[in-house]
Structure formats: structure tokens, C-alpha cells
Design an enzyme around this catalytic site. Structure first.
Site, PDB file in Angstrom:
ATOM      1  N   GLU A 143       6.013  20.027  34.039  1.00  0.00           N
ATOM      2  CA  GLU A 143       6.375  20.960  35.144  1.00  0.00           C
ATOM      3  C   GLU A 143       5.273  21.427  36.292  1.00  0.00           C
ATOM      4  O   GLU A 143       5.544  21.383  37.440  1.00  0.00           O
ATOM      5  CB  GLU A 143       6.603  22.342  34.320  1.00  0.00           C
ATOM      6  CG  GLU A 143       8.220  22.413  33.629  1.00  0.00           C
ATOM      7  CD  GLU A 143       9.188  21.958  34.359  1.00  0.00           C
ATOM      8  OE1 GLU A 143       9.191  22.194  35.754  1.00  0.00           O
ATOM      9  OE2 GLU A 143      10.271  21.477  33.919  1.00  0.00           O
ATOM     10  N   CYS A 299      22.950  18.231  45.792  1.00  0.00           N
ATOM     11  CA  CYS A 299      22.929  19.006  46.636  1.00  0.00           C
ATOM     12  C   CYS A 299      21.345  19.078  47.555  1.00  0.00           C
ATOM     13  O   CYS A 299      20.637  20.173  47.491  1.00  0.00           O
ATOM     14  CB  CYS A 299      22.983  20.293  46.002  1.00  0.00           C
ATOM     15  SG  CYS A 299      23.485  21.819  47.366  1.00  0.00           S
ATOM     16  N   CYS A 306      28.492  16.559  48.859  1.00  0.00           N
ATOM     17  CA  CYS A 306      29.541  17.639  48.451  1.00  0.00           C
ATOM     18  C   CYS A 306      30.795  16.856  47.790  1.00  0.00           C
ATOM     19  O   CYS A 306      31.302  17.684  46.519  1.00  0.00           O
ATOM     20  CB  CYS A 306      30.149  18.422  49.486  1.00  0.00           C
ATOM     21  SG  CYS A 306      28.827  19.656  50.192  1.00  0.00           S
ATOM     22  N   CYS A 315      31.896  26.670  44.941  1.00  0.00           N
ATOM     23  CA  CYS A 315      30.655  26.935  46.117  1.00  0.00           C
ATOM     24  C   CYS A 315      31.407  27.460  47.457  1.00  0.00           C
ATOM     25  O   CYS A 315      32.154  27.007  48.073  1.00  0.00           O
ATOM     26  CB  CYS A 315      30.370  25.400  46.402  1.00  0.00           C
ATOM     27  SG  CYS A 315      29.162  25.359  47.769  1.00  0.00           S
TER      28      CYS A 315
END
Ligand code: SF4
Ligand code: ZN
Length: 582
Positions: A143, A299, A306, A315
Site C-alpha cells: 500500500e 472506470c 462503461c 451508476c
């Protein structure tokens, strides 16, 4: 009185003075387990506080609400008889309030993730590592490395890091220089440094045991913020807590048409609230990774796919695009708008229409049809990095076997590029004349290394530009070849403890040392200049012509052409070479 907690799963304010669910009361199986320390409750409390300054729900019979004192929190029971006005609740348009929809969203996203997730080394490790502390450490490393760095770049670094320091103890035992050397090229060296500080703290103060909740991780470990804490806790321990990074921000903004500045407190808090609402209670780690993966692979910022999106039915941005296209095509076909009154539409925010919603796009920024769903999110104007100039001296000598060696010094242990090695460098005022710049640099080299350097002997190489996140740095590069086969080796002397550490390195040592990318560009610029000087004098006319365009500027102020790496552009002559060729 409305002074309880926001019921995350049901989208309503609790009317009780103690935290409980507004829909199911104290029998709610979700909220009865929550404490006032719960991340989600805190998030919504902060959202409420942030929204308090923007709008509030009027109390019956009290007239317009007054500005909150800011003391009304879900952790504090209201005093008897005290009035505690609640802020305006965000429009349902910007929330997930339907439990069936939330369930469907989780199912679709996780099914897609199981099918399409990328095979990444930190995922393999997190799935296979039985030791919980090692697992949390491996997630923590990934991370931190992934912050503002591409997955493709991180993979190799991560593998090397985990091979070298597979445990917290191993990392705690490493030197900062080793950490910086491995980190070189990942940017933001302070991240690697803080990771090591964190490992040392876990080993020395926490008996080698990683904190077990997001709240504790954030509180106890240096450099671990809200996002990293949530990621470690959800992936390593299965804590049902959401995360918000850049990818999640983009996805959530599109899902719920959040068009206000994403760095503003109401939007930030709202995003965290949504993330906590949506996170799957049974597979929180996978869910969070799935949401991030969706942002990274489907996205995307400019060209979202999409048509392939597993959560497309949920959405609002996509619905808005479809609606706009429908209106446009009706207009094109000359069809009059329907005479029937429009059905009530979820795709509306009443406060947004009146310009008072803190989550909708600013009223003055109309929908841009060409951007489609990329109308969301909107970013605040980026702060321009400040400009700085640094004079840098590449001192070179001939090594034992005749190979070139370079002098590098160590930067201070705090501040920008802390602890890294660099060529002797000095920040200079932009208005400093070339002659003064040389003298200042020569004096600095003398003071830092004890090597006497005559300002007049410094050769101007050119300028190298490197853009840090907040600094547009221009390195004015000089070089000097010291005489003799083994010129005096300036090193830090015992009686001069204030001097930085310095050492001579071969090119291979330099590349392996903890040096910044900017310094590597500086060396490349010097090497290019040396190569050009060795080129035959019969320079082609075309090349001469190219150099002439750069020629009129005075020496020392000439900006040498740079390529994408900031070095001299390939095939382009430096001013020095050009003048020699003439
Ligand atoms: Fe993003 Fe398009 Fe999916 Fe909406 S439908 S979440 S804009 S990829
Ligand atoms: Zn709105």
C-alpha cells in the site's frame, strides 16, 4: 430532537440520544454491535459536522437554524433541554439508501473481481500468508509503494523488497541507506523511511505485533493514514471498513454524481461514508480491492469502459449520459418534448438545482457533453509547484584502474530527499549572475568537502529540469575533472562533524547508491556532453542549424534542450560543443 447517529445501511438519522439504528432501533444487528468509536459512525459524524456550515434542516417552529457550535457529536449525549439542531441530510441522490441495491452492488462487483482481478504479488502473499503479522506487513508495504506509483512499476520493487526484508524484524534491522537505495526510483523517499520507522516501532514497542484495527493502525504507526490503515485492516484482518483512494474517489463520484471539489471536507467525508456503507461485511478486503481495481482498469479517468462495467446499473453518471443522449436525439429528430409531466426522477438533487448542495457540481460549471461520465469527478485547480534553481557540481577524478569516479555527499537526515546522496549542490537565487553562481558553488564545494575548486575551472554543462510534486527544480550543472590519477579524496574529517558524509563512487556504485532520479539525470547530462566533445568536428549542417536556434542566449543562462528524462536531447548539441565546433 435529532442527535443520534446516521444509520449507514438505512439512510436515516437516529432520533435516539445513544447510538442505534433509526430503522431497527436497538434490535438492529448491524448497529447494536457498533460503538461510538466505529469508523463509519465517526465518518458520518464528521460529514454531519462538515455539512453543518453549509445547510441544515430547520427545526419545527424554530425558524431559520442558527450556526452550530460544533459541539454536537454522536459521541456526546445531548444535555437535557439543550437544543441540538441537525444539519441538512445529504440528498438521497448522493447516497446508497436501498439495502437491496447495496447487496446487488456488492454481489456484482465481487463476482466481477473474482473473474477479472489481476494476479499481483501482494495479493498472492496476502491470500497465502498464514501469519497475521506478516500478512499485515506485506499489505502495508504494497500500500505504501502503490501510493502515487503505477502497479507495473511497483511489482518489481515489491518483489525485491519482500525478498530482502520478508519480516518486520528484517526491515527494522536494515539501515536507512539500504532502504533508500531500494526505494530509489519510487519517489517520495520519506515513505520508505517512515515504513522502516513503523517497522522499528512495531518490533521495539509493540512486541512485533501489528495493531489489529484500522483505528489503532492509524494512531500508532508513523506514516499510516486513514486509507492505508483501512486497507491493511480490511485486507489482512477482515475488518469491515471502507477505503478511499484516487480510484475509489473517481468511481464513487461517478456512481453518485458527486461533482464538487473532491478535496473539500464535505465531499471527502461523504466519500468515506459511502465507502463504509458499501463495503461487503463478509469480504471487506476483496471488496475494497475490487472497487480500486474497477477504478484502475474499467472506470479510468479519461476513457472509462462503461459497457463492460459490472456496476453500470447503479451508476448515476452513466444514466445522466443516457438521458442527455436521448434528449439530443429527440432534438435532432425534431420531436417535441413529451407533453406529459415528467416522472419523479432519482437523477435529481433538489439542493443541487438551487445551487446549495455541497456535493453537486458548482452551478456555474455546466454539463460538458463531450466528457460524458468524465464530468465526474471535478478537481480543484492544481497548485503550481514553486520554482527553484540549484547549482550542482559533478566532480570527477580518475580511479585506481583509470575508470572515472565521482564525488557524492549525503543530504541532511530530514527534509526533501532526506539522507540521499547527491553531487555537491547549492540552492541559488534566480537573479544570481553566472559568475556569482560559479563562485558560490566553488565556495560550497570547498566548504562541504575540503576540496579547493577554482570557480573559473568549473565547466558549464547545461540545465536539467526535474519536477517534484511541489517544486519545479532546475539544476544548473557544472563539472570539473580533477587533475592527477588519484586526486585528493575529500572525506569527512573527525574534527569536522558538521560536514556531511562524502565519498567517491564509480558509475556502477553511483547507480546502486541511494541517489535521486534527478541526480541520475544530472550525470546523464554530463556524459552526453563528454560524448559530444569526443565527436568528430565535422558536424552535419543540419545539426549546426538546430544548434543555431539555441545559440543567441548568453552562456550560463542557456537552457540546454531536455528530453523526457530531463537530460540533453539526443543528437542536440550543447552550447559548449556548438561554440567549439564553430
Ligand atoms: Fe465508471 Fe462507467 Fe462503471 Fe459508471 S458505468 S462506474 S462511469 S465505468
Ligand atoms: Zn446534490
Amino acid at each position: 430532537m435529532v442527535c443520534g447517529v446516521w444509520s449507514i445501511d438505512h439512510g436515516a438519522w437516529s432520533t435516539a440520544s445513544s447510538p442505534q439504528c433509526a430503522v431497527h432501533g436497538s434490535s438492529c444487528t448491524v448497529h447494536s454491535a457498533w460503538s461510538t468509536a466505529c469508523g463509519a459512525c465517526q465518518t458520518m459524524g464528521r460529514l454531519r459536522a462538515a455539512a453543518a456550515g453549509i445547510g441544515r434542516r430547520p427545526q419545527p417552529g424554530t425558524g431559520p437554524a442558527k450556526r452550530s457550535s460544533g459541539r454536537c457529536r454522536e459521541t456526546t449525549a445531548p444535555q437535557r433541554g439543550a437544543s441540538c439542531p441537525a444539519p441538512a441530510q445529504p440528498s438521497a441522490f448522493h447516497l446508497f439508501v436501498d439495502t437491496a441495491e447495496i447487496e446487488a452492488f456488492r454481489t456484482s462487483l465481487l463476482a466481477w473481481y473474482d473473474r477479472c482481478k489481476r494476479d499481483l504479488p501482494w495479493r498472492r502473499l496476502a491470500e497465502s500468508e498464514p501469519d497475521v503479522d506478516r500478512r499485515a506487513y506485506s499489505v502495508w508495504v504494497s500500500e505504501v509503494m502503490l501510493q502515487q506509483t503505477q502497479v507495473a512499476t511497483v511489482m518489481d520493487y515489491y518483489t525485491r523488497w519482500m525478498q530482502k526484508w520478508p519480516t518486520l524484524q528484517a526491515l527494522a534491522d536494515a539501515s536507512l541507506e539500504e532502504v533508500n537505495a531500494l526505494w530509489a526510483g519510487l519517489g517520495y523517499y520519506s515513505r520508505g523511511k517512515r515504513l522502516q520507522e513503523g517497522a522499528r516501532k512495531v518490533v521495539s514497542e509493540l512486541a512485533g505485533r501489528m495493531p489489529r484495527t484500522a483505528e489503532e493502525l492509524q494512531k500508532l504507526l508513523p506514516g499510516v493514514g486513514r486509507y492505508t490503515a483501512g486497507a491493511i485492516a480490511s485486507i489482512s484482518y477482515g475488518q469491515a471498513t471502507g477505503v478511499v483512494d484516487g480510484n475509489v474517489t473517481r468511481v464513487l463520484c461517478r456512481l453518485r454524481c458527486l461533482g464538487a471539489d473532491t478535496s473539500s471536507p464535505p465531499v471527502t467525508e461523504h466519500l468515506w461514508g459511502l465507502a463504509h456503507t458499501l463495503v461487503d461485511r463478509a469480504r471487506p478486503g476483496d471488496f475494497n480491492q475490487a472497487l480500486m481495481e474497477l477504478g484502475a482498469t474499467v472506470c479510468s479517468p479519461k476513457a472509462p469502459l462503461c459497457a463492460e462495467c459490472p456496476v453500470r446499473p447503479h451508476c448515476w453518471a452513466q444514466r445522466r449520459v443516457e438521458k442527455e443522449l436521448e434528449v439530443a436525439s429527440r432534438r435532432l429528430l425534431g420531436k417535441a418534448p413529451s407533453s406529459c409531466p415528467p416522472e419523479p426522477d432519482i437523477e435529481e438533487c433538489a439542493a443541487g438545482a438551487s445551487g446549495s448542495c455541497p456535493l453537486c457540481p458548482p452551478a456555474l460549471e455546466p454539463w460538458d457533453g463531450s466528457l460524458r461520465v468524465a464530468n465526474f469527478p471535478r478537481k480543484a485547480a492544481k497548485k503550481q509547484p514553486r520554482a527553484e534553481r540549484t547549482a550542482t557540481c559533478v566532480l570527477e577524478r580518475s580511479g585506481r584502474r583509470g575508470e572515472p569516479e565521482f564525488l557524492i555527499v549525503q543530504r541532511p537526515s530530514s527534509g526533501l530527499l532526506a539522507g540521499l546522496w547527491e553531487f555537491p549542490s547549492l540552492l541559488v537565487a534566480p537573479e544570481l549572475k553566472e559568475k556569482q553562481q560559479r563562485e558560490a558553488l566553488a565556495g560550497h564545494v570547498r566548504a562541504q568537502t575540503g576540496t579547493a575548486v577554482a570557480a573559473g575551472r568549473l565547466r558549464h554543462v547545461g540545465e536539467v529540469v526535474h519536477v517534484f510534486s511541489h517544486i519545479h527544480q532546475t539544476y544548473v550543472v557544472y563539472s570539473l575533472l580533477l587533475d592527477g590519477p588519484r586526486a585528493a579524496a575529500p572525506v569527512k574529517r573527525e574534527e569536522e562533524p558538521e560536514l556531511p558524509a562524502s565519498r567517491w563512487v564509480t558509475k556502477a556504485d553511483f547507480q546502486a547508491a541511494a541517489v535521486s532520479t534527478a541526480m541520475k539525470k544530472v550525470l546523464q547530462a554530463c556524459e552526453r556532453q563528454s560524448r559530444e566533445e569526443k565527436m568528430p568536428r565535422t558536424v552535419s549542417k543540419r545539426k549546426r542549424g538546430a544548434a543555431v536556434e539555441d545559440a543567441p542566449r548568453p552562456p550560463g543562462r542557456v537552457k540546454v534542450g531536455t528530453d523526457a528524462d530531463g537530460g540533453l536531447a539526443r543528437g542536440q548539441l550543447s552550447l559548449h560543443t556548438f561554440l567549439k565546433a564553430k
